[in-house]
Design an enzyme around this catalytic site. Structure first.
Site, short mmCIF file in Angstrom:
data_model
loop_
_atom_site.label_atom_id
_atom_site.label_comp_id
_atom_site.label_asym_id
_atom_site.label_seq_id
_atom_site.Cartn_x
_atom_site.Cartn_y
_atom_site.Cartn_z
N SER A 1 20.79 17.02 -20.29
CA SER A 1 20.59 18.23 -20.81
C SER A 1 22.01 18.12 -21.98
CB SER A 1 21.66 19.17 -19.53
OG SER A 1 22.28 19.08 -19.28
N GLY A 2 22.27 16.95 -23.16
CA GLY A 2 23.65 16.73 -23.59
C GLY A 2 24.52 16.84 -23.27
N HIS B 1 32.52 12.36 -26.69
CA HIS B 1 32.71 11.68 -27.91
C HIS B 1 34.28 12.24 -28.38
CE1 HIS B 1 31.68 15.73 -29.79
NE2 HIS B 1 30.41 16.24 -28.60
N ASN C 1 35.05 16.87 -25.88
CA ASN C 1 35.96 16.45 -27.27
C ASN C 1 37.27 15.62 -27.13
OD1 ASN C 1 34.85 19.21 -29.19
ND2 ASN C 1 33.34 17.36 -28.26
N TYR D 1 22.90 22.06 -34.45
CA TYR D 1 23.93 20.67 -35.34
C TYR D 1 23.48 19.63 -35.20
CZ TYR D 1 24.76 19.61 -30.43
OH TYR D 1 25.04 19.10 -28.94
N ASP E 1 0.80 -1.18 0.04
CA ASP E 1 -0.25 -0.20 0.05
C ASP E 1 0.70 1.40 0.14
OD1 ASP E 1 -2.04 1.90 0.43
OD2 ASP E 1 -2.33 1.24 2.40
N GLY F 1 -4.95 5.07 -2.53
CA GLY F 1 -5.11 3.48 -3.40
C GLY F 1 -4.21 3.55 -4.09
N CYS G 1 30.58 19.58 -24.41
CA CYS G 1 30.50 18.37 -24.39
C CYS G 1 31.89 18.28 -24.48
CB CYS G 1 30.01 17.24 -25.89
SG CYS G 1 28.41 17.26 -25.84
#
Length: 388
Positions: free
Chosen positions: A312-313, A317, A337, A299, A213, A217, A335
């Site tokens: 958030s991206g 990479h 790089n 991009y 429970d 409900g 990011c």
């Protein structure tokens, strides 16, 4: 009837060795009285006429001053519910869950120390939920994760009784680790240890939510389990001032990688990230965080290697177009790089749940709710439980 046996032993105290008329006993012993024999006292939980019973809670029969000798729990169709008797025969419990909105009859017989039998019966009904809440979780059974991996649980309905949800979700680790739950919302709760997991830790998650429970409900639907293993301690420190990432494995530096982080106006947030997912041949699309791909700063580019660090991206990479800047200046949209070779190598030694610490980027502080930013919350605040 209690029987007491008195045994008396006498020896002579006279010099001649003859037994005197007034000789006193030297020792006595008596048997302890046997405990009184009592009728068995049987109890059944849930009690008779109980309503709204949690289907996930066990039916329990207990005997005092005797033993349980026979139990039968049946549903409306007369089908029995499985259970098990304790080794000392004083307790019996169901081993399978009950159904929602059903009526059950439990009948138990026991024998007291007086040798007499007694029988009790309970007829009760289980709750009919307004909503059945399903649960998703991360990580999943069989996965290998990094030392920073929090255990995230997502309900598809709001949980008002958060204490019941936490009680239903059991976390066990070998070696043991101190940890706590933290609620990000009424639907999302995470569990993490006070410190990073030790490499090689085995984590067992038993989310026994069925029939529990959760208030208003809402009842738990299907239970979930997972056994997860923690891999090597891979921790990467990305420094925006030196434009280098230092990678350690189990405390030893294994590589220093030239990087480029967020340029002015797009500074990479500072903080402790947890790798969320790993990808190859991945399309980086600015529209996923609100910037149209055809905008001036937009991009849409496919990269060979990418590992997500936030919702958030933010990724680390491969970025062959910025190799000349890597190790010298920050030119990305936020990011991290690096060369394709370095990105591929880092991903090859990594798991989701590995730690990446960003410092000296000039960016804002990473929000704890952005991805798996759990380590952004100080322990004292985390242990307080969040949005309870």
């Amino acid at each position: 009837m209690l029987a007491v046996l008195l045994v008396t032993s006498c020896t002579s105290s006279s010099a001649s060795g003859e037994q005197g008329d007034d000789a006193k006993p030297r020792s006595t012993s008596s048997a302890r009285p046997a405990p009184p024999r009592k009728p068995v006292a049987l109890t059944i939980a849930p009690g008779d006429r109980a309503a709204g019973v949690e289907p996930g809670a066990p039916v329990t029969i207990a005997a005092v001053d005797g033993k349980v000798t026979q139990v039968l729990v049946v549903n409306e169709a007369g089908q029995p519910v499985a259970g098990v008797l304790s080794p000392d025969a004083t307790t019996w419990q169901t081993t399978e869950p009950l159904g929602f909105g059903k009526t059950y009859t439990a009948t138990a017989t026991g024998r007291g120390t007086d040798g007499k039998d007694a029988t009790v019966t309970s007829v009760f009904s289980t709750a009919a939920p307004r909503v059945k809440a399903d649960l998703s979780m991360n990580p999943l059974d069989g996965q290998v994760v990094g030392v920073g991996q929090p255990l995230a649980f997502y309900f598809d309905a709001p949980v008002a009784n958060k204490a019941a949800a936490q009680q239903a979700i059991q976390v066990h680790s070998e070696p043991a680790a101190e940890g706590a739950f933290y609620w990000y919302s009424d639907k999302e709760v995470h569990w993490r240890p006070k410190e990073y997991w030790a490499a090689g830790t085995r984590i067992t998650i038993n989310a026994s939510i069925y029939g529990r429970d959760f208030g208003n409900g809402v009842y738990g639907n299907d239970s979930r389990t997972a056994v997860v293993t923690v891999g090597d301690a891979v921790v990467a420190n990305a420094d925006g001032a030196t434009h280098q990432m230092t990678v350690t494995v189990n405390g030893a530096v294994v590589r220093t990688i030239p990087i480029s982080m967020g340029k002015p106006g797009h500074e990479t947030p500072v903080g402790t990230y947890v790798v969320m997912s790993e990808h190859t041949d991945y399309t980086m699309d600015s529209s996923t965080y609100g910037v149209p791909a055809d905008a001036a700063n937009g991009y849409r580019t496919t990269v060979a290697v990418a590992s997500r660090m936030s919702n958030s991206g933010i990724f680390y990479h491969s970025a062959p177009w910025s190799v000349g800047d890597q190790g010298h200046r920050n030119v990305s949209h936020g990011c991290i790089n690096m060369t394709t070779e370095n990105a591929r190598w880092l991903q090859s030694i990594s798991n989701k749940g590995d730690v990446i610490v960003v410092q000296n980027s000039g960016g804002p502080v990473l929000e704890s709710w952005d991805g798996l930013g759990d380590w952004q919350v100080p322990w004292d605040q985390w242990a307080a439980g969040g949005k309870k």
